[in-house]
Design a protein around this motif. Structure first.
Motif, PDB file in Angstrom:
ATOM      1  N   ASP A  63       0.851  -1.192   0.000  1.00 19.82           N
ATOM      2  CA  ASP A  63       0.000   0.000   0.000  1.00 19.82           C
ATOM      3  C   ASP A  63       0.884   1.238   0.000  1.00 19.82           C
ATOM      4  OD1 ASP A  63      -2.285  -1.569   0.146  1.00 19.82           O
ATOM      5  OD2 ASP A  63      -2.345  -1.517   2.342  1.00 19.82           O
ATOM      6  N   LEU A  64       0.614   2.154  -0.916  1.00 16.30           N
ATOM      7  CA  LEU A  64       1.323   3.426  -1.006  1.00 16.30           C
ATOM      8  C   LEU A  64       0.411   4.524  -0.472  1.00 16.30           C
ATOM      9  CD1 LEU A  64       2.481   3.143  -4.750  1.00 16.30           C
ATOM     10  CD2 LEU A  64       3.738   2.332  -2.734  1.00 16.30           C
ATOM     11  N   CYS A  81       4.803 -10.552 -10.993  1.00 17.71           N
ATOM     12  CA  CYS A  81       4.026  -9.614 -11.809  1.00 17.71           C
ATOM     13  C   CYS A  81       3.281  -8.628 -10.913  1.00 17.71           C
ATOM     14  CB  CYS A  81       3.041 -10.372 -12.693  1.00 17.71           C
ATOM     15  SG  CYS A  81       2.040  -9.292 -13.740  1.00 17.71           S
ATOM     16  N   PRO A  82       3.635  -7.344 -10.959  1.00 15.95           N
ATOM     17  CA  PRO A  82       2.918  -6.358 -10.143  1.00 15.95           C
ATOM     18  C   PRO A  82       1.654  -5.877 -10.838  1.00 15.95           C
ATOM     19  CG  PRO A  82       4.750  -5.293 -11.261  1.00 15.95           C
ATOM     20  CD  PRO A  82       4.775  -6.744 -11.671  1.00 15.95           C
ATOM     21  N   ARG A  83       0.593  -5.692 -10.068  1.00 17.67           N
ATOM     22  CA  ARG A  83      -0.675  -5.193 -10.601  1.00 17.67           C
ATOM     23  C   ARG A  83      -1.212  -4.092  -9.698  1.00 17.67           C
ATOM     24  NH1 ARG A  83      -0.835 -10.754 -11.421  1.00 17.67           N
ATOM     25  NH2 ARG A  83      -1.257 -11.409 -13.580  1.00 17.67           N
ATOM     26  N   LEU A  84      -1.761  -3.065 -10.290  1.00 17.15           N
ATOM     27  CA  LEU A  84      -2.414  -2.016  -9.528  1.00 17.15           C
ATOM     28  C   LEU A  84      -3.820  -2.489  -9.165  1.00 17.15           C
ATOM     29  CD1 LEU A  84      -2.260   0.934  -8.438  1.00 17.15           C
ATOM     30  CD2 LEU A  84      -3.274   1.654 -10.618  1.00 17.15           C
ATOM     31  N   VAL A  85      -4.069  -2.660  -7.860  1.00 16.57           N
ATOM     32  CA  VAL A  85      -5.368  -3.158  -7.390  1.00 16.57           C
ATOM     33  C   VAL A  85      -6.368  -2.023  -7.300  1.00 16.57           C
ATOM     34  CG1 VAL A  85      -6.566  -4.346  -5.511  1.00 16.57           C
ATOM     35  CG2 VAL A  85      -4.211  -5.011  -6.117  1.00 16.57           C
ATOM     36  N   PHE A  86      -5.949  -0.898  -6.696  1.00 25.64           N
ATOM     37  CA  PHE A  86      -6.778   0.296  -6.703  1.00 25.64           C
ATOM     38  C   PHE A  86      -5.909   1.538  -6.558  1.00 25.64           C
ATOM     39  CE2 PHE A  86      -7.057  -0.963  -2.111  1.00 25.64           C
ATOM     40  CZ  PHE A  86      -6.508   0.173  -1.527  1.00 25.64           C
ATOM     41  N   HIS A  87      -6.462   2.671  -6.972  1.00 18.44           N
ATOM     42  CA  HIS A  87      -5.758   3.950  -6.896  1.00 18.44           C
ATOM     43  C   HIS A  87      -6.698   4.969  -6.263  1.00 18.44           C
ATOM     44  CE1 HIS A  87      -3.116   7.238  -7.836  1.00 18.44           C
ATOM     45  NE2 HIS A  87      -3.998   7.804  -8.640  1.00 18.44           N
ATOM     46  N   CYS A  88      -6.194   5.684  -5.240  1.00 19.76           N
ATOM     47  CA  CYS A  88      -7.017   6.647  -4.490  1.00 19.76           C
ATOM     48  C   CYS A  88      -8.259   5.954  -3.931  1.00 19.76           C
ATOM     49  CB  CYS A  88      -7.399   7.837  -5.347  1.00 19.76           C
ATOM     50  SG  CYS A  88      -5.994   8.822  -5.873  1.00 19.76           S
ATOM     51  N   GLY A  99      -3.814  10.149  -0.171  1.00 18.18           N
ATOM     52  CA  GLY A  99      -4.341   9.189  -1.146  1.00 18.18           C
ATOM     53  C   GLY A  99      -3.606   7.860  -1.047  1.00 18.18           C
ATOM     54  N   ILE A 100      -4.367   6.770  -1.155  1.00 15.62           N
ATOM     55  CA  ILE A 100      -3.813   5.419  -1.016  1.00 15.62           C
ATOM     56  C   ILE A 100      -3.994   4.641  -2.315  1.00 15.62           C
ATOM     57  CG2 ILE A 100      -3.957   3.226   0.229  1.00 15.62           C
ATOM     58  CD1 ILE A 100      -4.997   4.749   2.637  1.00 15.62           C
ATOM     59  N   SER A 101      -2.930   3.948  -2.717  1.00 15.48           N
ATOM     60  CA  SER A 101      -2.982   3.027  -3.854  1.00 15.48           C
ATOM     61  C   SER A 101      -2.436   1.687  -3.389  1.00 15.48           C
ATOM     62  CB  SER A 101      -2.147   3.555  -5.025  1.00 15.48           C
ATOM     63  OG  SER A 101      -2.576   4.843  -5.408  1.00 15.48           O
ATOM     64  N   ARG A 102      -2.929   0.621  -3.987  1.00 10.42           N
ATOM     65  CA  ARG A 102      -2.464  -0.725  -3.607  1.00 10.42           C
ATOM     66  C   ARG A 102      -1.907  -1.452  -4.818  1.00 10.42           C
ATOM     67  NH1 ARG A 102      -6.173  -4.306   0.128  1.00 10.42           N
ATOM     68  NH2 ARG A 102      -5.106  -2.942   1.635  1.00 10.42           N
TER      69      ARG A 102
END
Length: 206
Positions: free
Chosen positions: A16-17, A195-202, A185-188
Motif C-alpha cells: 500500500d502506497l 508480476c505487479p498489478r495495480l489493485v486500486f488507486h485513491c 491518497g492510497i494506492s495498492r
C-alpha cells in the motif's frame, strides 16, 4: 534457484502506497523542503488509515511530513518501521517553497510545460527526472525483495508514489503528473509470481 528463492517468487506481496497529508505552509512546491504536517494533514492521514494495523512493516520517506506519521502508526500498531532515504520527494530546485499560483502568474508557459512534460521542462536547478526515477526504482526493487510475501505500507510523496505506479503500469516518464494523487491518497499494488498489478488507486482500506 534455492527452495527459499522459489517460495519467495510464488509468495503474494501486497504494498500500500500512501501520500502524506497537507503540510504546514499551504500549497507550495515542496520537494526536499522539510515541513511537518498541518493539523489538517494529521487528520487526513489518521482518517485514511482509520485504525487499520494490518501491515507487517512500514517503510517511510525520511522527510518529516511522512516520517512522523509513520512513527506514530508504528508505535500504536507495534509494526516494524524502517526509513529509506531514496523515498524522499523529487527536488524542485529554484521552485522549492514557492507557490504554484505565483509561479503561474510570473511564467505561465514555463509552469504549463513542466506539468505537461517534466522530462523536457524541469524546474531550474532541480533534480533530473532520470535521477529521480533511478533512485525511486532502486528503492522499489529492494522493498519488493526485502518484504516478499508481506503486506507493507509505504509512506511517501506524490512524486514518489506516482513514479512507482508509473513503473508498474509502464507509463512514460513525461506523463508522470497526469496521475491525480491527493493528500493521504492510497494506492495498492499486488505482486504475484513476479508480476505487479495495480489493485486500486485513491481507494479505501476498508
Amino acid at each position: 534457484m534455492s527452495l527459499n528463492d522459489s517460495a519467495a517468487s510464488h509468495a503474494i506481496t501486497t504494498i500500500d502506497l500512501i501520500r502524506h497529508g497537507e503540510p504546514k505552509g499551504g500549497l507550495l512546491f515542496r520537494g526536499w523542503r522539510d515541513d511537518p504536517l498541518s493539523i489538517l494533514g494529521w487528520q487526513q492521514m489518521r482518517n485514511a488509515t482509520a485504525g487499520y494495523f494490518g501491515w507487517d512493516a512500514i517503510v517511510t520517506s525520511p522527510l518529516t511530513r511522512c516520517a512522523q506519521f509513520a512513527e506514530e502508526l508504528s508505535s500504536k500498531g507495534g509494526i516494524p518501521m524502517e526509513t529509506d532515504e531514496r523515498l524522499k520527494e523529487i527536488g524542485f530546485g529554484e521552485w522549492e517553497g514557492r507557490s504554484p499560483e505565483i509561479l503561474y502568474q510570473e511564467s505561465p508557459q514555463l509552469l504549463s510545460d513542466f506539468w505537461n512534460n517534466p522530462v523536457e521542462y524541469p524546474p531550474p536547478g532541480s533534480e533530473t527526472m532520470a535521477g529521480f526515477q533511478s533512485r525511486v526504482e532502486s528503492a522499489w526493487q529492494d522493498i519488493q525483495l526485502a518484504h516478499a510475501g508481506q503486506h507493507l505500507l509505504v509512506v511517501a510523496h506524490g512524486g514518489v508514489n506516482r513514479m512507482i505506479i508509473s513503473t508498474v503500469l509502464n507509463i512514460p516518464l513525461s506523463h508522470l503528473f497526469r496521475l491525480e494523487l491527493p493528500y493521504a491518497g492510497i494506492s495498492r499494488i499486488r505482486i504475484e509470481q513476479g508480476c505487479p498489478r495495480l489493485v486500486f488507486h485513491c481507494g479505501s482500506l476498508s
